[in-house]
Motif scaffolding. Structure first.
Motif, mmCIF file in Angstrom:
data_model
loop_
_atom_site.group_PDB
_atom_site.id
_atom_site.type_symbol
_atom_site.label_atom_id
_atom_site.label_comp_id
_atom_site.label_asym_id
_atom_site.label_seq_id
_atom_site.Cartn_x
_atom_site.Cartn_y
_atom_site.Cartn_z
ATOM 1 N N GLU A 87 0.834 -1.204 0.000
ATOM 2 C CA GLU A 87 0.000 0.000 0.000
ATOM 3 C C GLU A 87 0.870 1.255 0.000
ATOM 4 O O GLU A 87 0.559 2.228 -0.683
ATOM 5 N N GLU A 88 1.974 1.256 0.739
ATOM 6 C CA GLU A 88 2.874 2.410 0.740
ATOM 7 C C GLU A 88 3.550 2.584 -0.617
ATOM 8 O O GLU A 88 3.842 3.703 -1.017
ATOM 9 N N VAL A 89 3.794 1.486 -1.330
ATOM 10 C CA VAL A 89 4.321 1.592 -2.701
ATOM 11 C C VAL A 89 3.297 2.325 -3.564
ATOM 12 O O VAL A 89 3.629 3.266 -4.284
ATOM 13 N N ARG A 90 2.025 1.902 -3.474
ATOM 14 C CA ARG A 90 0.954 2.554 -4.249
ATOM 15 C C ARG A 90 0.828 4.038 -3.887
ATOM 16 O O ARG A 90 0.702 4.898 -4.769
ATOM 17 N N GLN A 91 0.855 4.336 -2.597
ATOM 18 C CA GLN A 91 0.750 5.736 -2.155
ATOM 19 C C GLN A 91 1.940 6.560 -2.644
ATOM 20 O O GLN A 91 1.764 7.705 -3.079
ATOM 21 N N ALA A 92 3.136 5.997 -2.570
ATOM 22 C CA ALA A 92 4.335 6.707 -3.040
ATOM 23 C C ALA A 92 4.222 6.998 -4.530
ATOM 24 O O ALA A 92 4.560 8.094 -4.997
ATOM 25 N N HIS A 93 3.708 6.047 -5.280
ATOM 26 C CA HIS A 93 3.539 6.215 -6.719
ATOM 27 C C HIS A 93 2.602 7.387 -7.003
ATOM 28 O O HIS A 93 2.892 8.252 -7.836
ATOM 29 N N GLU A 94 1.476 7.429 -6.307
ATOM 30 C CA GLU A 94 0.514 8.524 -6.485
ATOM 31 C C GLU A 94 1.119 9.871 -6.084
ATOM 32 O O GLU A 94 0.988 10.864 -6.800
ATOM 33 N N GLU A 102 7.369 19.625 -9.835
ATOM 34 C CA GLU A 102 8.003 20.458 -8.803
ATOM 35 C C GLU A 102 9.435 20.002 -8.504
ATOM 36 O O GLU A 102 10.321 20.827 -8.262
ATOM 37 N N TYR A 103 9.673 18.690 -8.517
ATOM 38 C CA TYR A 103 10.986 18.167 -8.165
ATOM 39 C C TYR A 103 11.797 17.697 -9.373
ATOM 40 O O TYR A 103 12.869 17.121 -9.204
ATOM 41 N N GLY A 104 11.317 17.925 -10.564
ATOM 42 C CA GLY A 104 12.077 17.573 -11.759
ATOM 43 C C GLY A 104 12.204 16.090 -12.027
ATOM 44 O O GLY A 104 13.152 15.652 -12.677
ATOM 45 N N ILE A 105 11.251 15.313 -11.522
ATOM 46 C CA ILE A 105 11.279 13.864 -11.761
ATOM 47 C C ILE A 105 11.005 13.624 -13.239
ATOM 48 O O ILE A 105 10.011 14.094 -13.778
ATOM 49 N N ARG A 106 11.904 12.910 -13.893
ATOM 50 C CA ARG A 106 11.820 12.722 -15.342
ATOM 51 C C ARG A 106 10.835 11.634 -15.764
ATOM 52 O O ARG A 106 10.102 11.806 -16.727
ATOM 53 N N GLN A 107 10.869 10.494 -15.074
ATOM 54 C CA GLN A 107 10.014 9.370 -15.450
ATOM 55 C C GLN A 107 9.587 8.613 -14.199
ATOM 56 O O GLN A 107 10.331 8.548 -13.225
ATOM 57 N N ILE A 108 8.400 8.003 -14.267
ATOM 58 C CA ILE A 108 7.903 7.122 -13.213
ATOM 59 C C ILE A 108 7.253 5.929 -13.911
ATOM 60 O O ILE A 108 6.382 6.113 -14.760
ATOM 61 N N THR A 109 7.668 4.730 -13.552
ATOM 62 C CA THR A 109 7.071 3.529 -14.145
ATOM 63 C C THR A 109 5.856 3.103 -13.321
ATOM 64 O O THR A 109 5.639 3.596 -12.213
ATOM 65 N N TRP A 130 15.743 5.228 -9.246
ATOM 66 C CA TRP A 130 15.436 4.769 -7.894
ATOM 67 C C TRP A 130 14.288 3.764 -7.977
ATOM 68 O O TRP A 130 13.316 3.989 -8.699
ATOM 69 N N GLU A 131 14.394 2.672 -7.241
ATOM 70 C CA GLU A 131 13.303 1.704 -7.142
ATOM 71 C C GLU A 131 12.659 1.876 -5.775
ATOM 72 O O GLU A 131 13.343 1.808 -4.750
ATOM 73 N N ILE A 132 11.372 2.146 -5.761
ATOM 74 C CA ILE A 132 10.609 2.238 -4.519
ATOM 75 C C ILE A 132 9.903 0.899 -4.379
ATOM 76 O O ILE A 132 9.076 0.533 -5.223
#
Length: 179
Positions: A87-94, A102-109, A130-132
């Protein structure tokens, strides 16, 4: 496809004690520090005008060194950060999707279940991956402690059996150690 390896019987040449650190590249040390502290929750100290040390939960550190250029870390060279549950993985993804710009994140899988974890990857403002993930207690220690998921020397397994031990290790662990 790479083959199964075997343990060396030679005595190591070096008497190393622990894996102490690695290196990350960054382009803007102030922006990178903000990302490490505010997004990833890392502990940060600045050791030089162009270098930070970051760590989380152990004495293993990364030196983040400001360098010129626009190189990118390959996805397979990612750094893993654990959270407490799927669930924390899902929340982090959202959450990361909400603050991506805002933080310049280039990509999220997308989050997926793979090799005994539930995880997704993000590429930061510096091109580092980074792998969450949600790992069992002790992280990947189960792969060192259980011979059923250690493929070392397992020439007796079919390609399908080899793959299943990597992708679904929980199927081969005792209930008390399942991931």
């Amino acid at each position: 496809m790479p083959g199964i390896t075997h343990r060396s019987t030679k005595t190591p040449l070096l008497k190393t004690k622990f894996l102490s650190h690695g290196t990350l590249e960054c382009r803007d040390i102030a922006a990178s520090r903000r990302f490490y502290e505010e997004v990833l929750g890392l502990e940060v100290v600045q050791q030089a005008p162009m270098a930070l040390l970051v760590r989380l939960g152990s004495d293993h550190c990364y030196a983040a060194v400001e360098t010129p250029g626009e190189g990118e870390m390959p996805l397979m060279n990612h750094n893993g950060l654990d959270v407490a549950s799927d669930e924390e993985v899902r929340q982090a993804h959202e959450t990361l999707h909400e603050v991506k710009d805002e933080y310049g994140i280039r990509q999220i899988t997308k989050p997926v279940r793979q090799h005994g974890t539930y995880a997704f990857f993000l590429q930061d403002l510096d091109g580092n991956w980074w792998e969450i993930c949600h790992l069992p207690r002790g992280g990947y220690a189960f792969r060192f402690e259980n011979s059923e998921v250690d493929l070392t020397g397992r020439d007796d397994l079919s390609p399908q059996e080899t793959r299943s031990r990597y992708t679904r290790p929980e199927d081969f662990l005792a209930p008390s150690t399942a991931v």
